[in-house]
Design an enzyme around this catalytic site. Structure first.
Site, PDB file in Angstrom:
ATOM      1  N   ARG A   1       6.421   6.757   7.764  1.00  0.00           N
ATOM      2  CA  ARG A   1       6.214   5.315   7.677  1.00  0.00           C
ATOM      3  C   ARG A   1       7.428   4.591   8.240  1.00  0.00           C
ATOM      4  NH1 ARG A   1       4.765   7.682   2.722  1.00  0.00           N
ATOM      5  NH2 ARG A   1       2.536   7.524   2.224  1.00  0.00           N
TER       6      ARG A   1
ATOM      7  N   LYS B   1       7.071   6.571  -0.335  1.00  0.00           N
ATOM      8  CA  LYS B   1       6.110   5.833  -1.145  1.00  0.00           C
ATOM      9  C   LYS B   1       5.965   6.508  -2.500  1.00  0.00           C
ATOM     10  CE  LYS B   1       1.666   3.523  -0.696  1.00  0.00           C
ATOM     11  NZ  LYS B   1       0.490   3.284   0.177  1.00  0.00           N
TER      12      LYS B   1
ATOM     13  N   ARG C   1       1.508   7.298  13.332  1.00  0.00           N
ATOM     14  CA  ARG C   1       1.166   8.072  12.138  1.00  0.00           C
ATOM     15  C   ARG C   1      -0.270   8.590  12.252  1.00  0.00           C
ATOM     16  NH1 ARG C   1       3.107   8.642   6.924  1.00  0.00           N
ATOM     17  NH2 ARG C   1       1.654   8.474   5.193  1.00  0.00           N
TER      18      ARG C   1
ATOM     19  N   HIS D   1       2.337   2.397  12.673  1.00  0.00           N
ATOM     20  CA  HIS D   1       1.317   3.200  12.015  1.00  0.00           C
ATOM     21  C   HIS D   1       0.390   3.898  13.012  1.00  0.00           C
ATOM     22  CE1 HIS D   1       1.223   3.530   7.703  1.00  0.00           C
ATOM     23  NE2 HIS D   1      -0.077   3.725   7.706  1.00  0.00           N
TER      24      HIS D   1
ATOM     25  N   HIS E   1       1.046  12.015   1.283  1.00  0.00           N
ATOM     26  CA  HIS E   1      -0.072  11.477   0.519  1.00  0.00           C
ATOM     27  C   HIS E   1      -0.140  12.159  -0.843  1.00  0.00           C
ATOM     28  CE1 HIS E   1      -2.402  10.116   4.358  1.00  0.00           C
ATOM     29  NE2 HIS E   1      -1.529   9.232   3.964  1.00  0.00           N
TER      30      HIS E   1
ATOM     31  N   TYR F   1      -8.657  11.473   8.258  1.00  0.00           N
ATOM     32  CA  TYR F   1      -8.339  11.933   9.606  1.00  0.00           C
ATOM     33  C   TYR F   1      -9.298  13.011  10.092  1.00  0.00           C
ATOM     34  CZ  TYR F   1      -4.164   9.178   9.046  1.00  0.00           C
ATOM     35  OH  TYR F   1      -3.303   8.133   8.834  1.00  0.00           O
TER      36      TYR F   1
END
Length: 345
Positions: free
Chosen positions: A173, A198, A272, A269, A295, A304
Site C-alpha cells: 500500500r 493495515k 497492487r 493501488h 489481507h 483477484y
C-alpha cells in the site's frame, strides 16, 4: 531531523465544554480509540464522519446526542443518498456505508459506556455493497511502459523509478511504502519489512531482484543529494530531504501512468492489483498472494481470481463445444452472402 507535518487544528462542531454536546463525546471517543491502539487513520475517519452528522443535526436544531432517534438517523441516511458533491455527483454507496457504519459504531460506544440509555442506531440498515472488481489492471507490457517513464538522469527520476519498481514487485500500500526505512530493506535475504501495516500488523515479504537493484541505485546515487545533510532514516525522501507523503505518491504515480500513454487510469493501488493478478495468472497460490498483500481474510484476496481471466479463457477455449469441430465464418463469405441478398431484393 526532518520537520514533522503539522496537523491542522479542527474546529469544534459546538462548545466542547458542554458535557452533553456533540464535540464533548467526539473527543472522549477519540481518546478511547487511541487508548485501545486504533490507527490514526481509523480515528480520523471515525471522527470525520461523526462530525459531519453532528453538523447536519445542529443545522436542524438537534443539539445533543441523547436527542437522536432512529427516524432522525434514517432522515440522515436519506440525506446522504440524495446528496450531490461539488461535481454534481451522488455519494457512492461505499461512501454512504462509511458514514453510517462510523455513526453506528459511535452510538454503540455511547450506549455501552452508559452515556445514552439506548442505542438508536442498533437497527439501522446499512447500504448493501456490491462485489466490485478493480477498475483496471495492467498487462506486463503496460507495466513496463509505466516503469520506463521517469527521467532516470535526475535524482528524483531515480527515486521515482525505485518507487514504481517497489510497488510493482511487492504490491504494498502507498502508506506502507511511504513508511519504509533504510533498515527495513534486507538486500541479502531480498525481503522488506512492513511495519505497522493495515491493522497495525508487521509482515516480511519478498522483493524482486530488479526492484532491489533500483533501490540500491537510488540509495547510492540519488538519496544523498535529496538528504541535504539531514539525518533521516526514512527510505524515500522529497527534494527537501523529508519523508515522502502518501498523497504525494498518489500524484506522482498517477502522472507517470498518464504520461506512459497506455490509455489506462489509476495510481498506487493499480500496481497492487496488477501484481496480484499477474502472479495468479503465472501460477502463484492464492494464499501466497494473501500473505504478500497483508489481507486478514482470504475472501478479500479471492477477488483477484475473478480478475485473473487468462486461465479461465484457456479452459473455455478447450472445453466449450462451440469452439470445436466447427469452422469459423469467413468475413468474405458473409459479405458475398449479403450482396446476393441485396440483389435478390
Amino acid at each position: 531531523m526532518s520537520k514533522k507535518r503539522q496537523r491542522k487544528p479542527i474546529t469544534p462542531v459546538d462548545d466542547a465544554t458542554d458535557k452533553h454536546g456533540f464535540q464533548h463525546f467526539i473527543n472522549i471517543h477519540v481518546d478511547d480509540l487511541r487508548a485501545r491502539n486504533y490507527s490514526e487513520l481509523t480515528i480520523d475517519n471515525r471522527s470525520k464522519y461523526v462530525r459531519r452528522f453532528a453538523l447536519w443535526c445542529l443545522a436542524r436544531g438537534i443539539t445533543r446526542p441523547n436527542e437522536i432517534t432512529k427516524p432522525i438517523l434514517e432522515r440522515f441516511q436519506r440525506h446522504l443518498y440524495q446528496h450531490r458533491t461539488e461535481q454534481d455527483k451522488p455519494l457512492s454507496f461505499r461512501s454512504q456505508y462509511a458514514h453510517l457504519s462510523s455513526l453506528r459504531a459511535w452510538f454503540k460506544w455511547l450506549a455501552r459506556k452508559n452515556y445514552l440509555l439506548f442505542n438508536p442506531a442498533s437497527e439501522l440498515d446499512l447500504p448493501k455493497l456490491g462485489h466490485r472488481l478493480p477498475k483496471a489492471v495492467l498487462t506486463a507490457n503496460e507495466a513496463e511502459q509505466v516503469l520506463a517513464t521517469p527521467n532516470i538522469t535526475e535524482p528524483l527520476g531515480v527515486r521515482d523509478r525505485a518507487i514504481l519498481e517497489t510497488f510493482y514487485s511487492t504490491g504494498i500500500r502507498r502508506g506502507e511504502l511511504a513508511g519504509l526505512r533504510l533498515d527495513d530493506i534486507d538486500a541479502e535475504r531480498r525481503t522488506i519489512m512492513i511495519r505497522l501495516g493495515k491493522g497495525k500488523k508487521d509482515r516480511i515479504i519478498p522483493i524482486g531482484k530488479r526492484a532491489l537493484s533500483w533501490i540500491t541505485v537510488y540509495i547510492e546515487s540519488a538519496r544523498g543529494e535529496l538528504l541535504a545533510g539531514v539525518n533521516e532514516p526514512t527510505l524515500f525522501l522529497t527534494n527537501e530531504g523529508e519523508p515522502i507523503n502518501p498523497d504525494s505518491l498518489t500524484e506522482y504515480v498517477r502522472r507517470y501512468i498518464d504520461d506512459s500513454g497506455i490509455g489506462k487510469r489509476g495510481s498506487c493501488h493499480l500496481f497492487r492489483h496488477t501484481m496480484a493478478t499477474l502472479m495468479l495468472e503465472h501460477g502463484a497460490d492464492i494464499r501466497y498472494i494473501q500473505a504478500m498483500l497483508g489481507h486478514a481474510k482470504l475472501t478479500t484476496t479471492e477477488i483477484y481470481t475473478q480478475v485473473s481471466i487468462r486461465k479461465l479463457r484457456q479452459i473455455h477455449e478447450l472445453t466449450h463445444p462451440a469452439d470445436h469441430d466447427r469452422e469459423e465464418p469467413d468475413p468474405d463469405d458473409l459479405k458475398a452472402t449479403g450482396d446476393d441478398s441485396d440483389a435478390a431484393a
